[in-house]
Enzyme design. Structure first.
Site, mmCIF file in Angstrom:
data_model
loop_
_atom_site.group_PDB
_atom_site.id
_atom_site.type_symbol
_atom_site.label_atom_id
_atom_site.label_comp_id
_atom_site.label_asym_id
_atom_site.label_seq_id
_atom_site.Cartn_x
_atom_site.Cartn_y
_atom_site.Cartn_z
ATOM 1 C CG HIS A 6 0.246 -8.539 -2.300
ATOM 2 N ND1 HIS A 6 -1.036 -10.632 -2.544
ATOM 3 C CD2 HIS A 6 -0.078 -7.918 -2.107
ATOM 4 C CE1 HIS A 6 -1.771 -9.008 -3.057
ATOM 5 N NE2 HIS A 6 -1.296 -7.714 -2.989
ATOM 6 C CG HIS A 115 -3.298 -9.476 1.481
ATOM 7 N ND1 HIS A 115 -3.998 -10.905 1.703
ATOM 8 C CD2 HIS A 115 -2.463 -10.263 0.084
ATOM 9 C CE1 HIS A 115 -4.638 -11.015 -0.060
ATOM 10 N NE2 HIS A 115 -3.372 -10.852 -0.408
ATOM 11 C CB SER A 159 -7.188 -6.920 5.294
ATOM 12 O OG SER A 159 -6.369 -5.629 4.818
ATOM 13 C CD GLU A 351 -1.860 -12.886 -2.593
ATOM 14 O OE1 GLU A 351 -2.028 -12.674 -1.832
ATOM 15 O OE2 GLU A 351 -2.201 -12.179 -4.200
ATOM 16 C CE1 TYR A 392 -6.085 -13.130 -3.010
ATOM 17 C CE2 TYR A 392 -5.508 -12.132 -5.266
ATOM 18 C CZ TYR A 392 -5.625 -11.787 -4.043
ATOM 19 O OH TYR A 392 -4.959 -10.872 -3.367
#
Ligand SMILES: *[C@@H]1O[C@H](CO)[C@@H](O)[C@H](O)[C@H]1NC(C)=O
Ligand SMILES: *[C@@H]1O[C@H](CO)[C@@H](O)[C@H](O)[C@H]1NC(C)=O
Ligand SMILES: *[C@@H]1O[C@H](CO)[C@@H](O)[C@H](O)[C@H]1NC(C)=O
Ligand SMILES: *[C@@H]1O[C@H](CO)[C@@H](O)[C@H](O)[C@H]1NC(C)=O
Length: 580
Positions: A6, A115, A159, A351, A392
């Site tokens: 991503h 990510h 994240s 994801e 997702y």
């Protein structure tokens, strides 16, 4: 298995579904062809380089390189299940390293759940983000015969912006539920460790470096640790195209046609999308009636879809939107590799969140071990975003909270259970062919639309020419300097010409110019700007020695382009004066 990572900094406009084409105004002409050509040439090069090798599995730990961006969702998972793990993200890096017959390291794929969103969504330079930077560093360190791949695994809710979400106006924490600051979600942003202050102009570059370097260093340590375990035996695979919109589970539950919830429109603290909704939004009566009206003009969700997707409040009934073609995928490729007796790769077309990934790994590996296909100590990884993309996947419990990831879980609350059931069947089919999934049929090709204006004409000012240098670099530069040159150039679509690079840094070697760095390098940047209706200026910069050491010598900057004249293309290039 083609597995992506991503990034908010990649070229867009190459997937077939409308939802994934909205931000690029449809398909980008030439984009898919360029990506396909690069992928095919990599496969051909790999095939032509086949030789006897051994495959080594290693696992290492990496802390301080990821955080969970949807803690309220994670906390909805059962306490007994959460107690089995150290935290709300996975910190394992799992590696499959390739050694040649002489034992030399030739390549490695290293999966770590984070990510690639260290570069944020206002950056407009193409970048492989932290995964790409890790790969670049390891290949630089190891030399040209080495390939480093860094995969994104169960990173759906993970994240790289480890400073966490903070209100940009006051510095106070956001309200954890909606991720807003006094009702304004645009102010609630999570920054990476490279940001030193609000408005820091290089912060996302610095963060990419930090998170990428950590992944590179961990991967290199795993490969060098001497603790790797060799996996031997055949490489087995299964692949099936499955219509994910109506998978019936043994308990009678079933999946739904795709739909996006309200919180999808909110985005995440890695990149806020719009102000029309917030994360965890589970009401259909939004304060702003215009949103509901806009939704109903696009397509009012049917009662059946609304009931199936509950408790998701539907913003976009993508599964029922087929004009001008499907808005979201319905048929997806599912794939699994069994690499010898000890390594398994799930090719997963979405994801997937931390806890979902843990559940899917366990159910799939249990089925493989039960069938005697792999050893009891086998390792399993999920290669996320493989072969296609379908947003997702969360757990059933996380889905109930309807944050961004739950709102973007396409096939309803039982999406994960459906995937677990299908992958278990695929896993069992190695030992019991009666469990095999039908191979299925790939979705039909669509005639994609593009709303991007074609490049019609490139020109230069009278007396100038394509490739002319309008601002020369200084005669002497030092490590730490940023060297800049400006060229009279053309629109960068359709490309630099051939397999080329838009720019290079060249070094003078024995009277001949040789390429020292190109536009894939981390120390180089290529910026394009339209001047008037058909002229362009391009600025090439080189941060001397930032990543790649620069020996004393004679250098120049070169630019390569292709200009368009009413449908005809011609290539051109230009170089600066030499400098020291
Ligand atoms: C991390 O790796 C270790 C060693 O292989 C393993 O025991 C552990 O279960 C892994 N953790 C997760 C969350 O998968
Ligand atoms: C993205 O990062 C840049 C600095 O690198 C910063 O100026 C900008 O405000 C950031 N944007 C967002 C939306 O965080
Ligand atoms: C469907 O799923 C829910 C939630 O997991 C469960 O409570 C229920 O028993 C399942 N079966 C049916 C037929 O609804
Ligand atoms: C929405 O979420 C709130 C807070 O979690 C909860 O109290 C409420 O029952 C939910 N409403 C619906 C319609 O699911």
């Amino acid at each position: 298995m083609i597995s992506a990572t991503h990034t908010h900094s990649g070229p867009a406009g190459y997937l077939d579904q409308v939802l994934y084409q909205v931000t690029s105004y449809g398909i980008v002409p030439g984009e898919r062809e360029a990506l396909a050509a690069g992928i095919v040439s990599a496969i051909v090069a790999a095939h032509n380089d086949l030789s006897a090798s051994s495959l080594e599995i290693g696992v290492g730990q990496l802390f301080d390189a990821n955080i969970n961006r949807s803690p309220p969702s994670y906390l909805a998972n059962p306490a007994e299940e959460r107690a089995l793990y150290n935290g709300n993200t996975d910190t394992n890096m799992t590696q499959l390293a390739v050694r040649d017959a002489a034992g030399n390291l030739r390549g490695a794929a290293s999966w770590f759940a984070v990510h690639g969103t260290s570069m944020n969504n206002t950056n407009d330079l193409v970048s492989g983000d932290n995964k790409g930077f890790a790969s670049y560093l390891w290949e630089l360190a190891q030399g040209s015969d080495f390939v480093a791949a860094f995969g994104q695994t169960n990173a759906g809710d993970v994240s790289p912006n480890t400073n966490g979400p903070v209100c940009q106006d006051t510095g106070a924490p956001c309200d954890g539920g909606k991720e807003s600051c006094g009702g304004n979600i645009l102010l609630c942003i999570a920054h990476g460790p490279g940001f030193t202050s609000a408005g820091d102009l290089g912060g996302d570059f610095a963060s990419t470096r930090i998170i990428g370097t950590k992944q590179f260093e961990t991967a290199r340590e795993i490969a060098a640790s001497g603790t790797g375990v060799t996996t031997t035996g055949p490489v087995l695979f299964r692949h099936a195209f499955v219509d994910m919109t109506d998978v019936v589970l043994p308990d009678g539950n079933h999946t739904c046609k795709p739909a996006m919830g309200y919180s999808f429109a909110a985005g995440t603290t890695d990149g806020v999308a719009t102000q029309i909704a917030w994360q965890g939004d589970n009401t259909t009566n939004y304060d702003n009636p215009l949103i509901d009206i806009a939704r109903d003009i696009l397509h009012p969700p049917s009662a059946e879809l609304t009931a199936c997707q509950a408790p998701k409040p539907i913003l976009l009934a993508t599964g029922e939107m087929t004009f001008p073609y499907d808005w979201d995928p319905h048929v997806l490729p599912l794939q699994i590799f069994v690499v010898g007796r000890k390594f398994v790769i799930i090719g997963f077309p979405s994801e997937i969140t931390t806890m979902s990934g843990r559940r899917l790994r366990k159910s799939t590996l249990d089925a493989l071990i039960a069938g005697g296909t792999v050893d009891a100590d086998a390792h399993i990884v999920i290669a996320g975003l493989s072969n296609h993309y379908a947003s997702y996947v969360t757990t059933f419990e996380e889905y109930g909270v309807q944050r961004y990831e739950g709102a973007s879980t396409l096939f309803g609350p039982h999406t994960l259970q459906a995937y677990q059931s299908l992958f278990s069947q695929m896993a069992t089919s190695f030992s019991d062919p009666s469990a095999s999934l039908a191979p299925g049929t790939p979705p039909a090709d669509v005639k994609d639309l593009s709303f991007i204006t074609a490049v019609v004409l490139d020109t230069t000012p009278i007396g100038s020419s394509f490739g002319a240098v309008t601002i020369q670099p200084p005669a002497v530069a030092h490590t730490g300097d940023t060297v800049t040159a400006t060229f009279q150039c053309s629109h960068p679509r359709p490309g630099p010409g051939g397999p080329g690079s838009f720019m290079t840094v060249d070094v003078l070697n024995g009277g001949e110019w040789a390429v020292f760095l190109d536009d894939a390098g981390w120390d180089t940047k290529f910026h394009w700007k339209r001047e008037g209706s058909s002229e362009s200026l391009c600025v090439v910069t080189w941060n001397v020695g930032a990543t790649v050491n620069v020996p004393a010598g004679t250098y120049r900057l070169t630019y390569n382009g292709v200009h368009t004249t009413f449908g005809f293309h011609a290539s051109h290039s230009g170089s600066t004066d030499a400098f020291q």
